[in-house]
Design an enzyme around this catalytic site. Structure first.
Site, PDB file in Angstrom:
ATOM      1  N   SER A 114       0.796  -1.230   0.000  1.00 11.04           N
ATOM      2  CA  SER A 114       0.000   0.000   0.000  1.00 11.04           C
ATOM      3  C   SER A 114       0.828   1.280   0.000  1.00 11.04           C
ATOM      4  O   SER A 114       0.259   2.372  -0.108  1.00 11.04           O
ATOM      5  CB  SER A 114      -0.967   0.004   1.186  1.00 11.04           C
ATOM      6  N   LYS A 139       0.122   3.733  -2.764  1.00 10.95           N
ATOM      7  CA  LYS A 139      -0.880   4.798  -2.724  1.00 10.95           C
ATOM      8  C   LYS A 139      -0.270   6.181  -2.520  1.00 10.95           C
ATOM      9  O   LYS A 139      -0.925   7.188  -2.779  1.00 10.95           O
ATOM     10  CB  LYS A 139      -1.914   4.503  -1.641  1.00 10.95           C
ATOM     11  N   SER A 181      -6.800   3.073   3.771  1.00 16.11           N
ATOM     12  CA  SER A 181      -6.095   2.355   2.699  1.00 16.11           C
ATOM     13  C   SER A 181      -7.069   1.653   1.764  1.00 16.11           C
ATOM     14  O   SER A 181      -6.885   0.490   1.390  1.00 16.11           O
ATOM     15  CB  SER A 181      -5.115   1.334   3.301  1.00 16.11           C
TER      16      SER A 181
END
Length: 204
Positions: free
Chosen positions: A79, A82, A140
């Site tokens: 993640s 991102k 997330s």
């Protein structure tokens, strides 16, 4: 026994304070010792061995590498992806509050059965780009990342990933390739601790 006078009490308290201060200084020096710079002045010694296979700590003020391990080895970024998705979204969106995206099944189909983190955005729900950035960076939300990519990529995540890789190279990344906006594992989706530090600096 005679009671202690005021001056004696003050002296005793002062002596106790000196002992406590000395103990605190000694403890602080013991704790700080493992982080003392080597003679070369470029590396610091950690007092423990992190479990991470790669890590990097760099001073934003001086650019000095404080400590690192396998910082140039390619790893799946998960993640952390991102961060760049958000960077690209903010760069290519003229108005974060006026731009809206509506959730459809194409934003969530690939996430089913993946134990994927989401922001619980429902099918048919419309959010602004700013709301999507919060949904992506706080819980997330992978579906939020897909919605961002779909909007900026004109209906194509591949187009958005091309923008991601273009921006990564512009930032200075040399061992990075992004194939999705959320970070779910893919053989063709990788970066390094060094490249991620460059992306973090650009976001900062």
């Amino acid at each position: 026994k005679k009671p202690l006078g005021g001056k004696k009490i003050i002296l005793i308290v002062f002596a106790v304070l000196l002992v406590l201060i000395a103990a605190a200084v000694i403890a602080a020096s013991c704790i700080a010792a493992p982080f003392t710079a080597s003679a070369a002045g470029a590396r610091y010694e950690l007092p423990f061995e992190p479990a991470a296979e790669s890590y990097l700590l760099v001073s934003l003020d001086t650019g000095e590498v404080i400590f690192e391990k396998n910082a140039h080895t390619q790893r799946p970024p998960a993640s952390l992806t991102k961060m760049l998705t958000t960077y690209v979204a903010m760069k290519y969106t003229e108005d974060l509050d006026a731009t809206t995206v509506t959730q459809t099944t194409r934003h969530t189909d690939e996430l089913y059965g993946m134990n994927s983190s989401t922001a619980d955005i429902r099918n048919g729900e419309t959010l602004t780009m700013r709301q999507l950035l919060y949904a992506m960076m706080l819980p997330s939300g992978n579906e939020a990342a897909n919605m961002v990519a779909d909007s900026i990529g004109n209906g194509s995540k591949s187009n958005f990933c091309m923008l991601m890789n273009t921006e990564a190279k512009r930032i200075g990344c040399t061992d990075t390739n992004f194939s999705n906006p959320h970070g779910l594992f893919s053989d063709n989706h990788y970066t390094t601790a060094w490249d991620m530090h460059l992306i973090a600096k650009a976001c900062y």
